[in-house]
Write an enzyme that holds these catalytic residues in place. Structure first.
Site, PDB file in Angstrom:
ATOM      1  CG  ASN A 148      63.669 -54.366   5.334  1.00 14.80           C
ATOM      2  OD1 ASN A 148      63.996 -55.139   6.239  1.00 14.80           O
ATOM      3  ND2 ASN A 148      62.798 -54.711   4.396  1.00 14.80           N
TER       4      ASN A 148
ATOM      5  CB  CYS B  77      62.602 -62.597   6.344  1.00 16.12           C
ATOM      6  SG  CYS B  77      63.672 -61.275   6.854  1.00 16.12           S
TER       7      CYS B  77
ATOM      8  CB  CYS C  89      59.426 -43.574 -32.972  1.00 13.55           C
ATOM      9  SG  CYS C  89      58.784 -44.813 -34.115  1.00 13.55           S
TER      10      CYS C  89
ATOM     11  CB  CYS D  83      55.072 -42.975 -29.350  1.00 12.74           C
ATOM     12  SG  CYS D  83      53.656 -43.904 -29.973  1.00 12.74           S
TER      13      CYS D  83
ATOM     14  CB  CYS E 253      53.536 -39.141 -24.994  1.00 13.89           C
ATOM     15  SG  CYS E 253      52.611 -37.595 -25.114  1.00 13.89           S
TER      16      CYS E 253
END
Ligand SMILES: Cc1cc2nc3c(=O)[nH]c(=O)nc-3n(C[C@H](O)[C@H](O)[C@H](O)COP(=O)(O)OP(=O)(O)OC[C@H]3O[C@@H](n4cnc5c(N)ncnc54)[C@H](O)[C@@H]3O)c2cc1C
Ligand SMILES: Cc1cc2nc3c(=O)[nH]c(=O)nc-3n(C[C@H](O)[C@H](O)[C@H](O)COP(=O)(O)O)c2cc1C
Ligand code: SF4
Ligand code: SF4
Ligand code: SF4
Lengths: 434, 440
Positions: free
Chosen positions: A77, A139, A357, A386, A390
């Site tokens: 923003n 900010c 892999c 992995c 997965c």
């Protein structure tokens, strides 16, 4: 149901879920709806000096990134502090606090860096009956160009100075809101502490450009063909915020400094994670802006259920529980040896573990003609890639090799002794230490 | 409307116009951009993806889906069309539930495959609607090739040959090209004249001349074609239909399902198409289902589909069977027709229940029928064709027949399923082989 009542630096609220200073808290109408929905507290949208209010852009002020099903993952923003007159906000705060005495109401402040300005605003704010103030040193856009917001938050000396003024000119608890746009979050936290702050809150938004319009060659959100960097928040920033909270929580020099955790809190689980890492409560902005105020109901029921399951009688039992387990890399146990294990019944044979892999890692997964995927222990370094790629949750797990077993990759027998890098023979610093 | 459905006999205009329009609307309307993005996002981008193996044309499915997900459906369409030039039609008619989507790992995972067919349609429609034909011809080779049959096999073969620079002439016996895409596929699978538009789009490649109304065996011989061309591809499909072998099979009201469907596909106004009140369809394949469903959609009151074996043996997939059932078609299995009753026109069909090895049980029943469609299989038609293997043209390798420089593919060639996508694959592969043979 577990008791979610929270006492944060003496400020009580029925639950630890506060709305962060932002559009959801920019006016009475919104805040009343928030309290009706069940929010424990609000940090009112940041107030500025008396005088003509700031103005916002009149084009789009948000940019975003999305995940699957257009789930909002990150919001950016370029909005400034409240653009409504100071007195209007103060009157509304007074009315709301009067009607909701059990909820926390904090005034967020941002005025130029001189003592008189801070003194003046504090005198006005205290009249509202609010429970505390939050200093917006975070900010990162617009206001920072005017020497406020993150322009203050990035200079520890200013942070300390302003905090001192606030403590001097009011009795209200002071929360210093930190900007993440800094190399070491502990420095401004230390400055806040040194200045007498009662707590820090973090993170404010992160400097960001969410995307570029490839037809107009402008950052988004685009205003008349141009864009400015904005502040990033939402689920995407949670990992960054968690780390910063943990860095402060585990620093002995900062120990005991209360933390209000902010950044990507979307579910009860996110909140619990912040709290486990040392946050006494949490503040939420994007989740409310995405789903409306009702999300707090899931946060409340979820946290209660979790606390019941864990047998925690109060949130204090959760706060900081994970902090001792956040350590430096060199403290990690190198004798902890795991291997990936594939649950063949759960496997759907997509081959993603194999591609990941085989192409990018250690060639530790084999693939047969009929698409059976197996881990080759002699190659598996237990990197976890992995597991992460997965698509089936729980299908690949990391299993620890028991002590006494030989790791086929290294040929070494696994030991259950603790053994870290400083103890390792390859560590050049080891000889020096001995 | 109800009155019209009850009217006995074979009559036209059983429904009002709005009902026809609704009944024959697109079965799966094209996804919009958002739906496509969400659906594409479900693809796991599998390694050596099983869905690719299951697609007879080997489309790189994870790649094209990723191209959709990243907002480039045109690139996705190219990925599809490179492998399958009739990817637009296949997206509409492939029984994906037994092909790519059956193999999708998400089917295994949660019984909800990635919607590959619909995504394929989204991509190909996007490109074709923009009028883009993404392929060009290479240098002309001067070789002339005859393709017999303008169905999916012939069209795929011709396009690939044209791309390679050969000059192709397609001969087809029917007045319009497209084969069963134009005359066979169920109307609600290919609305808005898609078959014709797709052929026009395909021909943009150039180098292909289409001669319709030219039947091999009537207007020319295979010998002549061979003499005038460097190679011949036969993609003549299965023009004949099997008979029931019953007496009185020629009674009024009894017809071939394929002819009924062809008439329906060619009708400019469905209200002019007559259909029975009590319709009986005999058969268990896609043709039977399509005839039954479309008869029902035309306003027939009772439609029964009768198959001689059990449901699990039906060639129509479970999805097709459900489609029939949900349209109100009654499916009767383990029953075969033994007699046709009626005086001049058919009035009833008598069936006998069979057990699983088709032996008669002695138990019979009759179904009232004013219209009967036979859908018990199509056969190869024609004399002077290359050597057969059973009832189809014998082929080895990529469609080589017993005759020198004559290839065959699609339904008329032995091996492979009788599907549009298989015909495309065989036509394409034969073209590659023809090209290799001609260019040495
Ligand atoms: C009713 C019905 C519905 C079907 N629905 C589906 C479906 O939903 N999905 C699916 O995948 N498959 C479906 N099929 C099967 C699919 O249509 C065919 O497998 C496919 O069209 C075969 O393509 P082809 O090119 O081999 O033959 P065809 O499409 O049959 O084309 C052969 C062409 O050769 C022409 N021809 C024939 N003999 C001669 C000759 N002697 N001289 C010149 N031209 C000749 C014909 O006019 C025709 O144009 C359906 C089949 C039928 C009958
Ligand atoms: C539109 C918008 C305006 C914001 N304005 C303020 C503000 O005025 N004062 C402030 O301290 N933080 C402001 N913030 C930052 C939020 O209070 C919060 O720190 C940040 O969004 C991270 O939390 P979240 O991930 O839950 O959104 C604003 C955030 C947004 C999205
Ligand atoms: S990534 Fe998971 S589901 Fe896919 S093949 Fe590997 S183990 Fe099986
Ligand atoms: S051509 Fe047919 S089988 Fe192949 S991917 Fe497309 S829809 Fe699936
Ligand atoms: S099997 Fe399914 S998930 Fe995997 S690549 Fe194919 S469509 Fe995608």
């Amino acid at each position: 149901m577990a008791n979610l009542e929270t006492n944060f630096i003496g400020i009580k609220s029925p639950n630890p879920f506060w709305l962060a200073s932002a559009p959801p808290t920019d006016k009475e109408y919104n805040v009343r709806r928030a309290f009706e929905a069940g929010w424990g507290g609000v940090v009112w949208k940041t107030l500025g000096e008396e005088g003509p209010p700031v103005v916002n852009v009149n084009g789009p002020r948000y940019g975003a990134i999305w995940g699957a099903d257009r789930r909002l993952l990150g919001l950016n923003n370029i909005e400034l502090i409240t653009d409504r007159p100071l007195q209007t906000n103060l009157d509304e705060m007074t009315r709301v606090k009067r009607d909701y005495p059990d909820r926390a109401l904090i005034a967020s402040l941002m005025v130029p860096v001189n003592e008189d300005s801070w003194k003046a605003i504090l005198e006005r704010v205290v009249e509202t009956g609010c429970d505390g103030v939050e200093l917006n040193f975070g900010c990162p856009h617009g206001m920072s160009e005017r020497g406020m917001g993150s322009a203050v938050g990035q200079v520890p000396e200013y942070v300390q100075q302003v905090t001192e003024w606030c403590k001097k000119h009011s009795d209200l608890p002071v929360i210093v809101k930190l900007t993440p746009n800094i190399a070491d979050i502990r420095k401004p936290a230390q400055a806040a502490k040194d200045g007498g702050a009662d707590a820090v809150s973090l993170i404010n938004t992160i400097n960001s450009i969410t995307s570029v319009d490839l037809d107009h060659f402008s950052p988004e959100p685009m205003i008349d063909g141009q864009g400015a960097h904005g502040g990033y928040c939402g689920p995407a920033v949670k990992p960054i915020a968690l780390n910063m909270v943990a860095e402060i929580a585990r620093d002995p020099a900062l120990s005991g400094l209360p933390i209000s955790g902010i950044g990507g809190v979307t579910t009860w689980r996110d909140a619990a994670e912040f709290m486990a890492l040392g946050a006494g409560n949490v503040q939420v902005c994007t989740a409310a802006m995405t789903y409306g105020f009702k999300v707090v109901q899931e946060m409340i029921s979820g946290l209660s259920q979790y606390m019941d399951e864990k047998g925690f009688a109060s949130v204090d039992e959760l706060v900081g529980r994970a902090v001792p387990n956040v350590v430096n890399w060199q403290d990690l146990n190198l004798n902890y040896v795991t291997k990936a294990r594939i649950d063949q019944d759960a496997c759907i044979k997509c081959g993603r573990c194999y591609a990941a892999c085989e192409d990018t890692s250690h060639q530790a997964i084999s693939m047969s003609e009929d698409r059976v995927f197996d881990v080759i222990d002699a190659e598996c370094v237990a990197c976890n890639l992995c597991v992460n790629v997965c698509p089936v949750e729980g299908c690949i797990t990391m299993e620890r090799l028991p002590a006494g077993e030989v790791d086929p990759r290294t040929g070494k027998t696994v030991s259950d002794d603790y053994f870290n890098w400083p103890m390792h023979p390859n560590n050049p610093m080891k000889c020096a230490a001995e | 409307m109800r009155d019209n459905s009850l009217t006995p006999g074979i009559v036209a205009g059983r429904l009002d116009q709005a009902a026809y329009a609704e009944n024959f609307d697109d079965l799966h309307p094209r996804m919009d951009e958002h739906e496509a993005t969400v659906a594409a996002d479900r693809c796991y981008f599998c390694h050596d993806a099983p869905c690719i193996t299951a697609c007879p044309t080997d489309i790189d499915i994870p790649l094209f889906i990723r191209q959709i997900a990243t907002g480039t459906p045109e690139a996705a369409a190219e990925t599809i069309l490179e492998q399958n030039i009739l990817g637009g039609m296949c997206a509409r008619v492939c029984p994906t539930e037994t092909l790519c989507e059956q193999a999708c790992v998400r089917e295994a995972a949660e019984g909800k495959p990635v919607l590959i067919g619909q995504l394929q349609r989204y991509a190909t429609d996007t490109l074709m609607e923009a009028g883009v034909h993404p392929f060009t011809r290479t240098e002309p080779t001067g070789k002339r090739i005859a393709v017999v049959g303008a169905g999916p096999a012939g069209l795929a073969c011709a396009h690939r040959l044209a791309m390679k620079g050969h000059d192709v002439t397609i001969f087809d016996a029917r007045p319009k090209p497209g084969g069963l895409n134009e005359y066979g596929i169920a109307a609600y699978k290919t609305v808005d004249n898609f078959a014709e538009r797709e052929v026009d789009w395909l021909l943009q490649i150039g180098g292909i001349t289409v001669e319709t109304g030219k039947r091999l065996g009537r207007d020319m011989t295979l010998e002549q074609l061979k003499a005038d061309h460097d190679a011949v591809f036969l993609g003549i499909g299965l023009g004949g239909v099997n008979a029931l072998g019953l007496e009185a099979e020629d009674k009024d009201g009894i017809g071939n399902a394929v002819d009924f469907i062809a008439d329906l596909r060619q009708a400019s106004d469905l209200a002019t198409l007559p259909v029975g009140r009590d319709v009986v369809v005999i058969g268990g394949g896609m043709t039977a289902v399509d005839a039954a469903v479309q008869a029902k959609l035309l306003g027939a009151l009772n439609v029964s589909l009768v198959y001689r074996r059990g449901r699990d043996r039906m060639n129509a997939s479970e999805y097709e069977q459900d489609l029939a059932a949900s349209n109100g078609v009654r499916i009767i299995t383990n029953a075969q027709p033994v007699a046709i009753h009626g005086n001049g026109a058919v009035r009833e069909v008598e069936f006998e229940y069979t057990d699983d090895d088709l032996s008669p049980t002695g138990q019979t029943f009759r179904l009232p029928a004013d219209q009967v469609f036979k859908a018990i299989g199509q056969t190869l038609e024609g004399d002077g064709l290359p050597e057969l293997d059973g009832r189809k043209i014998k082929v080895t390798g990529a469609g080589r027949t017993s005759l020198d420089m004559v290839w065959a593919g699609g339904d008329c060639a032995a091996g492979g399923d009788d599907l549009t996508v298989t015909a495309v694959a065989e036509g394409r592969d034969a073209a590659e082989d023809i090209h290799a043979s001609l260019m040495g």
